[in-house]
Design a protein around this motif. Sequence first.
Motif, mmCIF file in Angstrom:
data_model
loop_
_atom_site.group_PDB
_atom_site.id
_atom_site.type_symbol
_atom_site.label_atom_id
_atom_site.label_comp_id
_atom_site.label_asym_id
_atom_site.label_seq_id
_atom_site.Cartn_x
_atom_site.Cartn_y
_atom_site.Cartn_z
ATOM 1 N N MET A 49 7.077 4.713 3.348
ATOM 2 C CA MET A 49 7.864 4.561 4.567
ATOM 3 C C MET A 49 8.941 3.490 4.469
ATOM 4 O O MET A 49 9.937 3.558 5.174
ATOM 5 C CB MET A 49 6.938 4.216 5.745
ATOM 6 N N ALA A 50 8.708 2.484 3.638
ATOM 7 C CA ALA A 50 9.538 1.292 3.801
ATOM 8 C C ALA A 50 10.022 0.651 2.506
ATOM 9 O O ALA A 50 10.621 -0.430 2.564
ATOM 10 C CB ALA A 50 8.757 0.261 4.621
ATOM 11 N N LEU A 88 11.907 21.605 -4.454
ATOM 12 C CA LEU A 88 10.886 22.510 -3.897
ATOM 13 C C LEU A 88 9.941 21.844 -2.900
ATOM 14 O O LEU A 88 9.504 22.482 -1.947
ATOM 15 C CB LEU A 88 10.030 23.091 -5.031
ATOM 16 N N PHE A 89 9.567 20.583 -3.148
ATOM 17 C CA PHE A 89 8.428 20.032 -2.406
ATOM 18 C C PHE A 89 8.722 18.796 -1.573
ATOM 19 O O PHE A 89 8.314 18.695 -0.426
ATOM 20 C CB PHE A 89 7.302 19.654 -3.376
ATOM 21 N N GLU A 90 9.333 17.809 -2.211
ATOM 22 C CA GLU A 90 9.359 16.471 -1.598
ATOM 23 C C GLU A 90 10.253 16.434 -0.381
ATOM 24 O O GLU A 90 11.319 17.018 -0.361
ATOM 25 C CB GLU A 90 9.919 15.462 -2.614
ATOM 26 N N GLN A 91 9.827 15.692 0.617
ATOM 27 C CA GLN A 91 10.692 15.473 1.771
ATOM 28 C C GLN A 91 10.150 14.356 2.650
ATOM 29 O O GLN A 91 9.009 14.407 3.095
ATOM 30 C CB GLN A 91 10.808 16.757 2.601
ATOM 31 N N VAL A 92 11.000 13.368 2.884
ATOM 32 C CA VAL A 92 10.681 12.359 3.893
ATOM 33 C C VAL A 92 11.100 12.956 5.227
ATOM 34 O O VAL A 92 12.242 13.384 5.392
ATOM 35 C CB VAL A 92 11.477 11.060 3.649
ATOM 36 N N ILE A 93 10.165 13.009 6.166
ATOM 37 C CA ILE A 93 10.490 13.622 7.461
ATOM 38 C C ILE A 93 10.441 12.571 8.565
ATOM 39 O O ILE A 93 9.438 11.868 8.731
ATOM 40 C CB ILE A 93 9.502 14.760 7.797
ATOM 41 N N TYR A 94 11.537 12.463 9.298
ATOM 42 C CA TYR A 94 11.573 11.660 10.523
ATOM 43 C C TYR A 94 11.660 12.623 11.703
ATOM 44 O O TYR A 94 12.425 13.590 11.648
ATOM 45 C CB TYR A 94 12.806 10.766 10.545
ATOM 46 N N ASP A 95 10.906 12.356 12.762
ATOM 47 C CA ASP A 95 11.075 13.202 13.945
ATOM 48 C C ASP A 95 12.250 12.667 14.771
ATOM 49 O O ASP A 95 12.910 11.696 14.388
ATOM 50 C CB ASP A 95 9.774 13.321 14.745
ATOM 51 N N GLU A 96 12.496 13.295 15.922
ATOM 52 C CA GLU A 96 13.705 12.917 16.668
ATOM 53 C C GLU A 96 13.619 11.507 17.254
ATOM 54 O O GLU A 96 14.613 10.918 17.633
ATOM 55 C CB GLU A 96 14.032 13.962 17.743
ATOM 56 N N ASN A 97 12.402 10.957 17.304
ATOM 57 C CA ASN A 97 12.266 9.575 17.757
ATOM 58 C C ASN A 97 12.335 8.581 16.606
ATOM 59 O O ASN A 97 12.104 7.387 16.800
ATOM 60 C CB ASN A 97 10.934 9.378 18.484
ATOM 61 N N ASP A 154 0.848 -1.200 0.000
ATOM 62 C CA ASP A 154 0.000 0.000 0.000
ATOM 63 C C ASP A 154 0.885 1.252 0.000
ATOM 64 O O ASP A 154 2.107 1.172 0.114
ATOM 65 C CB ASP A 154 -1.047 -0.040 1.128
ATOM 66 N N ARG A 155 0.252 2.384 -0.180
ATOM 67 C CA ARG A 155 1.028 3.614 -0.378
ATOM 68 C C ARG A 155 1.841 3.987 0.855
ATOM 69 O O ARG A 155 2.960 4.483 0.751
ATOM 70 C CB ARG A 155 0.097 4.754 -0.800
ATOM 71 N N GLY A 195 3.802 9.519 5.704
ATOM 72 C CA GLY A 195 3.322 8.229 5.224
ATOM 73 C C GLY A 195 2.121 8.312 4.308
ATOM 74 O O GLY A 195 1.518 7.290 3.986
ATOM 75 N N SER A 196 1.744 9.511 3.878
ATOM 76 C CA SER A 196 0.647 9.587 2.907
ATOM 77 C C SER A 196 0.987 10.642 1.871
ATOM 78 O O SER A 196 1.904 11.451 2.057
ATOM 79 C CB SER A 196 -0.672 9.965 3.599
#
Lengths: 171, 785
Positions: free
Chosen positions: B287-288, B690-699, B281-282, B705-706
């Motif tokens: 994410m993976a 300009l737009f795309e970014q995978v963001i991980y927080d500090e944890n 799935d998307r 994921g969408s």
Amino acid sequence: MSGGNLIVMEKRPITLHINGCDIDVLIEPRKLLSDVIREDARLTGTHVGCEHGVCGACTILIDGRPQRSCLTFAIQAQGKTLSTIEGVVGEDGGYTALQQAMHEEHGLQCGFCTPGIIVTFEAYLKNNPDPTEDEIRDVLSGNLCRCTGYQNIIRAIKKAAAMIRVDVGGA
Amino acid sequence: MLNKTAFSSIGKRQPRSEDYRLLTGRGRYIDDIDISGALHACFVRSPYAHARILSIDGADAEDLPGVVGVFTGNDLSQWTTKLRMAPPIEGVKPLEMTTLPIDKVLFHGDLVACIVAEDRYLAEDAMELVDIDYEPLPPITDMFKALEDDSFLIDETLGTNLISQQSFATPDVHRIMSNGDKVIESTFSEHRQTHLPIETRGIIAQWDAGCEHLTVHVGNQATHPYRSALAARLRISESQLTVISPDVGGGFGQKIALYREELTVAALARYLNQPVRWREDRMENLMAASHAREDWVRTRTVVEADGRLKAMSLEIVEDFGGYCFYPANYLARVIAMILSGPYKLQHYAYDVKVVLTNKCGNGPMRAPMAITSWIMDGTIDNIARELGMDPVEVRRINMIREDEFPYQMATGETLEDINPFETMEKGLALIGYEKLRKQQKADQEQGIYRGIGICNVVESTTYGSKFYKSAGIPGSGHEAAWVRVEPSGAIIASVGISATGQGYETAFAQTVAEGLGVNAEDVSVQLGNTDVAPYGMGSRGARGGTAGGGTAYLAGQDAQKKVLAIAAKMLGLNTDEQLSMKGGKVWRRLDEDWSDTKLTLADVARIAYLDPTNLPQGMEPGIQIHKTYDPPSMTYSNSTHFCQVVVDVKTGAVCIERYLIVENCGTVINPLIVEGQQHGATIMGLSGTLFEQVIYDENGQNLTGSLADYLIPTATEVPDLEIVHMNTANKRTPAGIKGMAEGGVMGAIGALSNSVSDALLPFGIVIDKHPISPNVLRTLLREKE
Ligand code: FES
Ligand code: FES
């Protein structure tokens, strides 16, 4: 700890009216329209790219209006008129003006987004035969394409609109 | 009349033969393939970025009617071997990976267990019933912290998170750098991105117990190397495995490696002796599946007073995530090797570090070396700012000129058959550079901040085996093709490359047709099935044109040779020297004129198959050509990208007013397809910037994921691209083909970033990281206000 709170749903018979045919299927009420069209009606031209209503690959016409089939349950579509990419056919059984223009202008690469775009614009061009580029871009913004950068799709839609206008004018 | 020199099929703007099925809803992507009795797999994934798996209890899930089983890493290890990534490359540490994690998960979304059920809805229901005990571990989400001595380790057996390091220096570089000249420092960093093919991953595996044969349908760019990997991991022979990649809804580098989900499904199909399928799935895809980029780069440069480069050093630190599906040096080292691109630089050093963190593993994404041109042209812009020179002047003074090719770069790579000076000058004339600069000044006084960004790209397109060897990357750069003329004269060809939207069926038909002397419409190209195609290295980089098209062209030529030899005999001639094929017919030269002999390919094929006693002495029956070809060490294409923007300093919005590309990508097989690739690549570059970014927080939680969180542009956000060609042939490759399809990403990243820096010059702002979102720009501007 147990599966008690999960209700395995009873399948129900329903009839869908797709591309002019009545199709009987036996499905769980929770099954998405996109999945029923693809798996039960075996019309696999409608694609699923996100299942959360953003990409537009699953677009079909419900009572003539472009809708995302991943956001509806099939059971809600009973009694409605559905049409999918398989129902898009030119007069002599060949390409429609839009398909022809998409082909000539190289408006598709992997082709995964393509059915959603064609279905959307077959409907749009019927009511809006002379759109501006901004209008085309605006309507197309409901469909994500990762391959083409959209430029050739826009070119193809403009060309198709012109072809349709000539056809209508000439008739 | 027949013109022997000009191409007749190559270069034709021919709409694609693939289109019909795709435009009418009859394409066959993985999930469209109906396999009766197939079970559905889905995967339980880790909610933690880093944790020990203490226990997995699938009993409740297995009790659910319709669930076939819950399978864990321990189960899978009985049926599959581990992946051992231990290439013989200096500086790369060996890593091992089980098919499913057994005791530790390494990123948010990592695999924990596989559920197999009668349908996908049921399998997902069962997911909630799997009971897993985790012991969370400290997440490592910052590559610089991962490098600190006291950092927690991703893989304890390594003793470090530094998975790969390579360095290089020419003899005098350090002396020149430290002799007191001012050192100009520039930094660049790309954020984490992902490929986002609109069709997610997926697989269907079927085990035929009688024949002991596994058939796998999977969207994949390189089906033969994939088959080798899958067979080895399942401990079966390559002869027991067929890999079929049907229509594929985009790959962009994501569909090369053998992924753990796919291996699991294949192993389970065999174990359960029932077909098993999986559709990602998307959220899983975002994410993976595979991520890309995320790096930090610094150049240090010393120059002459006129801007001429004296010496340069480069540092790269890349965040590779938790798993290596590729040798860790695979992506970053190429950047270091080709960095100087179109500029003269002989004193050079690099240091490339690759670091493991608790994120999804990285892989090549369309232009794995994408940042290269931004680093180089961004550095040049910094030099220009430092010296108060026009950025174009600094480019001119450093650029390799026509009479200086072939040019050997400091790293030993040789550039030839490119024309960067010409593409840049042409573009400057087209945009009216001088006038534009004046306009920019005048506008600035009105509070309109316009920027002009230039990026010169030298795109490494086709990697030959020699380059892989010198870059320390395992693998081969060769490709294979066959061409068969059947008894009726029907022509079938195949190449070991599978398509993910590039129009290879059309383009390869054109090159086969050119080589054989027939019409492209008469060549049927069959790709993506390991039982049909010859063993080739697949689609990656920009090798489709030169390696794929080139090998097919050579195979076509060999087929023509055989056809003509037979035709000569049929015509009662002693030699075929005066014969040639065109349009599927045999032509004969008499003095200067060519005339139609009336012999057709079908006539010749009939003799070859059905009347072999009439073949020339000693010739084998049939017309079946198999050809392999290893391209030169590297082929290069080049281009200059111009991006003109206006930055709204009040909102931080960037508006692209004009975008122009002047490109030299060698002999073009099909201009329609090439233009499409240039569009797609360039927009992907702009989008990433300009737009795309995978963001991980500090944890280490993945927040994107969408498709509402991970943004790619829609039709309202992209500019129209103007493309001008200044193509010159490559002298070493078949038909002069060079390849293209990644340079657009390289140029877009550089030209757009440089244009925004140029617009914001009055504020002293230099763009050194992405994405250039309104938020980021406003923050930078606020600091200066
Ligand atoms: S699948 Fe329905 S919008 Fe993406
Ligand atoms: S053509 Fe591939 S997503 Fe649009």
